[in-house]
Design a protein around this motif. Structure first.
Motif, short mmCIF file in Angstrom:
data_model
loop_
_atom_site.label_atom_id
_atom_site.label_comp_id
_atom_site.label_asym_id
_atom_site.label_seq_id
_atom_site.Cartn_x
_atom_site.Cartn_y
_atom_site.Cartn_z
N CYS A 51 0.84 -1.20 0.00
CA CYS A 51 0.00 0.00 0.00
C CYS A 51 0.88 1.25 0.00
CB CYS A 51 -0.92 0.00 1.23
SG CYS A 51 -1.99 1.46 1.34
N ASP A 55 -1.21 7.37 -2.33
CA ASP A 55 -2.11 7.04 -3.44
C ASP A 55 -3.48 6.63 -2.90
OD1 ASP A 55 -3.48 5.89 -5.57
OD2 ASP A 55 -1.69 4.99 -6.44
N GLU A 56 -4.49 7.44 -3.17
CA GLU A 56 -5.84 7.17 -2.68
C GLU A 56 -6.37 5.83 -3.17
OE1 GLU A 56 -8.38 8.94 -0.76
OE2 GLU A 56 -6.52 9.72 0.05
N THR A 57 -6.07 5.50 -4.41
CA THR A 57 -6.54 4.24 -4.97
C THR A 57 -5.88 3.06 -4.26
OG1 THR A 57 -6.89 5.24 -7.14
CG2 THR A 57 -6.72 2.84 -7.06
N SER A 58 -4.61 3.20 -3.95
CA SER A 58 -3.88 2.14 -3.24
C SER A 58 -4.45 1.95 -1.84
CB SER A 58 -2.39 2.50 -3.16
OG SER A 58 -1.67 1.47 -2.53
N ALA A 60 -7.52 2.66 -0.90
CA ALA A 60 -8.86 2.08 -1.06
C ALA A 60 -8.77 0.58 -1.33
CB ALA A 60 -9.60 2.78 -2.20
N THR A 61 -7.80 0.17 -2.14
CA THR A 61 -7.61 -1.25 -2.44
C THR A 61 -7.24 -2.02 -1.18
OG1 THR A 61 -6.92 -0.76 -4.71
CG2 THR A 61 -6.31 -2.90 -3.80
N GLU A 64 -10.32 -2.36 1.00
CA GLU A 64 -11.22 -3.38 0.44
C GLU A 64 -10.74 -4.78 0.82
OE1 GLU A 64 -11.49 -2.81 -3.73
OE2 GLU A 64 -12.51 -0.87 -3.59
N SER A 109 -6.42 9.91 5.36
CA SER A 109 -7.21 9.11 4.42
C SER A 109 -7.46 7.69 4.93
CB SER A 109 -6.50 9.05 3.06
OG SER A 109 -7.27 8.29 2.14
N GLN A 113 -11.08 6.08 5.74
CA GLN A 113 -11.63 4.96 4.98
C GLN A 113 -11.92 3.73 5.84
OE1 GLN A 113 -10.28 4.05 1.02
NE2 GLN A 113 -9.11 5.95 0.86
#
Length: 226
Positions: A51, A55-58, A60-61, A64, A109, A113
């Motif tokens: 992670c 990186d917001e996408t990282s 979020a992944t 998840e 972040s 999340q």
């Protein structure tokens, strides 16, 4: 058994913490840019998760994946930190931004999340530095790093206030000198009185029990200067 998320687990204090939590029988979700070090431990109770906190996408992944394994997170330890020593006159704003992306925005972040997974007296522990404590001794070249560590102290206080009517507790530990690679970069040749393993043991115990006594508090964990 607690479900524990830790960032910055590839080395130093984070690496020692994940091993100690695992030894105690807890489930650990170990986040770091490079998960190979954790993967090589081959611990059944540890999930290595690659992670990038910038990186917001990282992020979020990673969240998840955690959600796919558990319906709750009992402890989050925001341990990851990006260090920078740079004379202010030679400031590279891009470098400063990198520090803040990891040390402040990443904490913001990831904590945000994971909110829906915090249940039953969950404890969020953020690792700061004595350099970020108002009135403490300051050192040249650490404007970006120490100010970023000051930011998460205030963030912790604000989150504790905002969630004071819930079972969620937020605390921050400002660490002094610990024998890590980061210390060697900051103060070459300095020998710290505390090892990464010893500090990890303290943080592990605090993460498991500190929320019973503290909320919204800054604890200075240092017996030396720097």
């Amino acid at each position: 058994m607690k479900h524990i998320v830790i960032t910055g687990t590839s080395r130093g204090i984070g690496f020692e913490m994940l091993k100690q939590f695992a030894d105690l029988g807890h489930q650990v979700y170990a986040l770091s840019r490079n998960a190979s070090t954790v993967t090589q431990l081959n611990l059944d109770s540890v999930y290595p998760i690659a992670c990038d906190l910038q990186d917001e996408t990282s992020i979020a992944t990673a969240v998840e994946f955690i959600q796919s394994k558990t319906s709750k997170v009992d402890i989050l330890i925001n341990n990851a930190g990006l260090f920078l020593k740079q004379d202010f006159a030679e400031t590279n704003i891009a470098d400063v931004a990198e520090v803040y992306k990891t040390n402040v925005f990443g904490v913001f972040s990831l904590t945000h999340q994971l909110l829906n997974l915090f249940k039953n007296e969950a404890h969020v522990v953020t690792i700061s530095s004595m350099g970020g404590v108002q009135g403490s001794v300051k050192f040249p070249g650490l404007a970006a790093y120490s100010s970023s560590k000051a930011a998460v102290i205030t963030l912790t206080e604000l989150l504790a206030e905002e969630y004071k009517d819930t079972d969620l507790a937020f605390n921050v530990l400002a660490l002094g000198a610990v024998q890590t690679e980061m210390l060697e970069n900051a103060f070459p040749g300095v020998e710290a009185p505390v090892s990464a393993e010893e500090m990890a043991k303290y943080i592990v115990e605090f993460a498991l029990t500190g929320h019973q006594f503290y909320n919204g508090k800054l604890l200075q964990v240092s017996n030396s200067t720097p």
